[in-house]
Structures are given as structure tokens and as C-alpha cells.
Design a protein around this motif. Sequence first.
Motif, short mmCIF file in Angstrom:
data_model
loop_
_atom_site.label_atom_id
_atom_site.label_comp_id
_atom_site.label_asym_id
_atom_site.label_seq_id
_atom_site.Cartn_x
_atom_site.Cartn_y
_atom_site.Cartn_z
N MET A 1 0.84 -1.19 0.00
CA MET A 1 0.00 0.00 0.00
C MET A 1 0.88 1.24 0.00
SD MET A 1 -3.27 0.08 -0.01
CE MET A 1 -4.24 1.48 -0.40
N VAL A 2 0.28 2.34 -0.35
CA VAL A 2 1.02 3.60 -0.45
C VAL A 2 1.13 4.24 0.92
CG1 VAL A 2 1.02 5.86 -1.53
CG2 VAL A 2 0.14 3.91 -2.78
N ASN A 3 2.36 4.61 1.30
CA ASN A 3 2.60 5.23 2.60
C ASN A 3 3.07 6.66 2.42
OD1 ASN A 3 1.99 2.88 3.93
ND2 ASN A 3 4.09 2.17 3.95
N GLY A 4 2.52 7.58 3.19
CA GLY A 4 3.00 8.95 3.21
C GLY A 4 2.46 9.83 2.11
N LEU A 5 2.80 11.09 2.22
CA LEU A 5 2.30 12.08 1.26
C LEU A 5 2.93 11.91 -0.11
CD1 LEU A 5 2.22 15.31 3.46
CD2 LEU A 5 0.29 14.02 2.59
N LYS A 36 -0.34 17.71 -6.94
CA LYS A 36 0.45 18.94 -6.74
C LYS A 36 0.34 19.43 -5.31
CE LYS A 36 -1.25 22.78 -7.99
NZ LYS A 36 -1.80 23.92 -8.68
N TRP A 37 -0.86 19.45 -4.76
CA TRP A 37 -1.04 19.93 -3.38
C TRP A 37 -0.40 19.00 -2.37
CZ3 TRP A 37 -1.71 24.61 -2.04
CH2 TRP A 37 -2.37 25.49 -2.88
N LEU A 38 -0.44 17.70 -2.60
CA LEU A 38 0.22 16.76 -1.69
C LEU A 38 1.73 16.96 -1.68
CD1 LEU A 38 -1.82 13.50 -2.31
CD2 LEU A 38 -1.80 14.90 -0.24
N VAL A 39 2.31 17.23 -2.84
CA VAL A 39 3.75 17.49 -2.90
C VAL A 39 4.09 18.78 -2.18
CG1 VAL A 39 5.64 18.07 -4.47
CG2 VAL A 39 4.16 16.13 -4.98
N ILE A 40 3.27 19.82 -2.36
CA ILE A 40 3.50 21.10 -1.68
C ILE A 40 3.42 20.91 -0.17
CG2 ILE A 40 2.53 23.39 -1.27
CD1 ILE A 40 1.77 23.40 -4.28
N ILE A 41 2.41 20.18 0.30
CA ILE A 41 2.27 19.93 1.74
C ILE A 41 3.47 19.15 2.26
CG2 ILE A 41 0.92 18.67 3.47
CD1 ILE A 41 -1.58 19.39 1.78
N PHE A 42 3.93 18.16 1.49
CA PHE A 42 5.10 17.38 1.91
C PHE A 42 6.33 18.26 2.02
CE2 PHE A 42 8.97 15.21 0.54
CZ PHE A 42 9.12 14.32 1.58
N ILE A 43 6.56 19.13 1.06
CA ILE A 43 7.74 20.00 1.09
C ILE A 43 7.68 20.95 2.28
CG2 ILE A 43 8.91 21.88 -0.14
CD1 ILE A 43 8.22 20.38 -2.73
N VAL A 44 6.51 21.52 2.54
CA VAL A 44 6.36 22.43 3.68
C VAL A 44 6.63 21.69 4.99
CG1 VAL A 44 4.68 23.80 4.99
CG2 VAL A 44 4.82 24.04 2.52
N LEU A 45 6.06 20.51 5.15
CA LEU A 45 6.27 19.73 6.38
C LEU A 45 7.73 19.29 6.51
CD1 LEU A 45 3.04 17.56 6.51
CD2 LEU A 45 3.62 19.54 7.92
N ALA A 46 8.38 18.97 5.40
CA ALA A 46 9.79 18.58 5.46
C ALA A 46 10.66 19.76 5.90
CB ALA A 46 10.25 18.06 4.10
N ILE A 47 10.37 20.94 5.38
CA ILE A 47 11.14 22.13 5.78
C ILE A 47 10.91 22.44 7.25
CG2 ILE A 47 11.35 24.62 5.45
CD1 ILE A 47 10.84 24.09 2.45
N ILE A 48 9.68 22.35 7.70
CA ILE A 48 9.36 22.62 9.11
C ILE A 48 10.08 21.61 10.01
CG2 ILE A 48 7.52 22.56 10.83
CD1 ILE A 48 5.68 23.80 8.72
#
Length: 52
Positions: A1-5, A36-48
Motif C-alpha cells: 500500500m502507499v505510505n506517506g504524502l 500537486k497539493w500533496l507534494v506542496i504539503i510534503f515540502i512544507v512539512l519537510a522544511i518545518i
Amino acid sequence: MVNGLVGLAILFFVLALVFALLGARGVAGISMSIAKWLVIIFIVLAIISLLL
């Protein structure tokens, strides 16, 4: 199964490609925007997480 954003973003990207090839442009556009939004959310959470 797919895990994570990132996994979900890849899944929606693949769905967008499949639907675009089948001619369902509306569904492909929606899937691409979700990816696109999932990738943006992932990048923001990774930076945080790197900053904290």
C-alpha cells in the motif's frame, strides 16, 4: 500500500496520466491538482521538520 504524502502524490500523478491517456481530461486535471497539493504539503512539512 502507499505510505506517506509522497506515495499518495505519486499515485495521483499516475492516475492523472492514465486518465489523460484515456481522454478523461476532467478527472486527470483533478488528480493532477491533488498530486500537486500533496507534494506542496510534503515540502512544507519537510522544511518545518528540518528547522525544528
